[in-house]
Motif scaffolding. Structure first.
Motif, short mmCIF file in Angstrom:
data_model
loop_
_atom_site.label_atom_id
_atom_site.label_comp_id
_atom_site.label_asym_id
_atom_site.label_seq_id
_atom_site.Cartn_x
_atom_site.Cartn_y
_atom_site.Cartn_z
N VAL A 138 0.49 -0.98 0.11
CA VAL A 138 0.04 -0.35 -0.25
C VAL A 138 1.12 1.23 -0.06
O VAL A 138 2.00 1.11 0.45
N MET A 139 0.55 2.81 -0.05
CA MET A 139 0.80 3.67 -0.05
C MET A 139 -0.08 4.54 -0.27
O MET A 139 -1.04 4.58 -0.49
N MET A 140 0.57 5.71 0.08
CA MET A 140 -0.16 7.39 0.23
C MET A 140 -0.02 8.27 -0.87
O MET A 140 1.29 8.62 -0.65
N VAL A 141 -1.32 8.59 -1.45
CA VAL A 141 -0.30 9.24 -3.31
C VAL A 141 -1.25 10.48 -2.78
O VAL A 141 -2.55 10.79 -2.44
N LEU A 142 -1.03 12.48 -3.02
CA LEU A 142 -1.52 13.22 -3.02
C LEU A 142 -2.67 12.93 -4.32
O LEU A 142 -2.46 12.46 -5.40
N ASP A 143 -3.54 13.17 -3.57
CA ASP A 143 -5.25 12.87 -4.36
C ASP A 143 -4.93 13.89 -5.67
O ASP A 143 -5.51 13.70 -6.75
N ASN A 144 -4.62 14.94 -5.29
CA ASN A 144 -4.43 15.53 -6.49
C ASN A 144 -3.43 15.28 -7.58
O ASN A 144 -3.09 16.57 -9.11
N ARG A 145 -2.86 14.24 -7.65
CA ARG A 145 -1.53 14.17 -8.42
C ARG A 145 -1.80 12.34 -9.61
O ARG A 145 -1.59 11.28 -9.26
N GLN A 146 -2.83 13.63 -10.32
CA GLN A 146 -3.33 12.67 -11.06
C GLN A 146 -2.80 11.76 -12.06
O GLN A 146 -2.54 10.30 -11.91
N ASP A 147 -1.22 12.91 -12.21
CA ASP A 147 -0.40 12.22 -12.94
C ASP A 147 0.60 10.66 -12.93
O ASP A 147 1.07 9.85 -13.53
N ILE A 148 0.78 10.47 -11.09
CA ILE A 148 0.88 9.96 -10.02
C ILE A 148 0.93 8.66 -10.20
O ILE A 148 0.57 7.58 -10.78
N ILE A 149 -1.12 9.16 -9.79
CA ILE A 149 -1.86 7.44 -9.52
C ILE A 149 -1.77 6.34 -10.82
O ILE A 149 -1.65 5.83 -10.64
N ALA A 150 -1.58 7.82 -11.88
CA ALA A 150 -2.21 6.92 -13.20
C ALA A 150 -0.49 5.96 -13.45
O ALA A 150 -0.89 4.98 -13.32
N TRP A 151 0.61 6.64 -12.69
CA TRP A 151 2.21 5.65 -12.69
C TRP A 151 1.60 4.31 -12.49
O TRP A 151 1.44 3.39 -12.62
N TYR A 152 1.83 4.74 -11.38
CA TYR A 152 0.80 3.47 -9.81
C TYR A 152 0.18 2.59 -10.52
O TYR A 152 0.46 1.39 -10.30
N GLU A 153 -1.14 3.18 -11.28
CA GLU A 153 -1.96 1.98 -11.83
C GLU A 153 -0.82 1.52 -12.77
O GLU A 153 -1.49 -0.25 -13.02
N SER A 154 -0.48 2.13 -13.77
CA SER A 154 0.09 0.84 -14.65
C SER A 154 1.15 0.35 -14.35
O SER A 154 1.60 -0.31 -15.36
#
Length: 191
Positions: A138-154
Motif C-alpha cells: 500500500v502507499m499514500m499519494v496526494l489525491d491531486n497528483r493524477q499523473d502519479i496515480i496513473a503511473w502507479y496504476e500502470s
C-alpha cells in the motif's frame, strides 16, 4: 503559464539508466536526504514530474529524520545507485495489517523517466514478497497528483476509498492549500 508558476521539466522519455539496487547504509543519509528533497521539492529551482513545489513549501525530510529512518526500526530502505551516485530510494515497512507500506519513494529529477523509478518499485515489491512475506503493498499519494496515480496504476496499484489529511507538524513540508492523501493498494501476483 503564470509568472509565479514553478517551471516543470517536460516528462520526455530518456534512455534507460542501469542502476544497482542496494540496501541503504547510515553513511548515505546526507545524499539520500538531498535526493528525496530534490524529488519532492525541486532541484536548482526546477522540479521533475514528481515535484510538489507548487502546493507544498519546505523540505520533504530532514537529515535527522533520514538518519533515524536508516538507523533503526522495521523499515528497509533500498537505494538505486548509478555508479557511485545515489539516484533514488524507496522505503518498505511492514504494517500490523499484514501489508507492506511503500514510502519515501524518490528519484533524483535528473534521473526521472529513465527506468530508475520502475527498477526501485520492482525491487520494493520483490522485497515485500520475499523478505517480508506479504501479499499486498500500500502507499499514500496526494489525491491531486493524477499523473502519479496513473503511473502507479500502470504498475498494478488500485485506488481505494481510503483517504487521510496531509500531516501537519511532522516536518514534511507545509501545504499551501488543503491537501489529502488517497491510499493505493497492489496485490502481489501469486507465485
Amino acid at each position: 503559464m503564470a509568472a509565479s508558476a514553478t517551471p516543470v521539466r517536460a516528462r520526455e522519455k530518456k534512455a534507460n539508466v542501469q542502476v544497482q539496487i542496494v540496501s541503504a547504509q547510515p553513511e548515505m543519509a546526507e545524499m539520500l536526504t538531498d535526493v528525496v528533497n530534490w524529488a519532492y521539492r525541486g532541484k536548482s529551482g526546477e522540479q521533475g514530474w514528481t515535484g510538489e513545489m507548487d502546493f507544498i513549501d519546505g523540505i520533504r525530510i530532514s537529515l535527522e529524520d533520514m538518519k533515524k529512518t536508516l538507523e533503526g526500526g522495521e523499515a528497509a530502505v533500498l537505494v538505486a545507485a548509478a555508479g557511485e551516485q545515489l539516484v533514488g530510494c524507496v522505503k518498505i515497512e511492514p504494517l500490523d495489517t499484514g501489508e507492506a507500506e511503500i514510502g519515501m519513494f524518490a528519484v533524483d529529477p535528473d534521473f526521472q523517466s529513465c527506468g530508475v523509478g520502475r527498477a526501485l518499485l520492482n525491487a520494493a515489491h520483490e522485497f515485500a514478497l520475499e523478505v517480508l512475506e506479504v501479499s499486498e503493498t500500500v502507499m499514500m499519494v496526494l489525491d491531486n497528483r493524477q499523473d502519479i496515480i496513473a503511473w502507479y496504476e500502470s504498475n498494478g496499484y488500485q485506488v481505494t476509498q481510503e483517504t487521510a489529511p496531509f500531516p501537519k507538524g511532522l516536518n514534511v513540508g507545509v501545504p499551501k492549500r488543503d491537501l489529502q492523501f488517497v491510499r493505493l493498494r497492489r496485490r502481489m501476483p501469486e507465485a
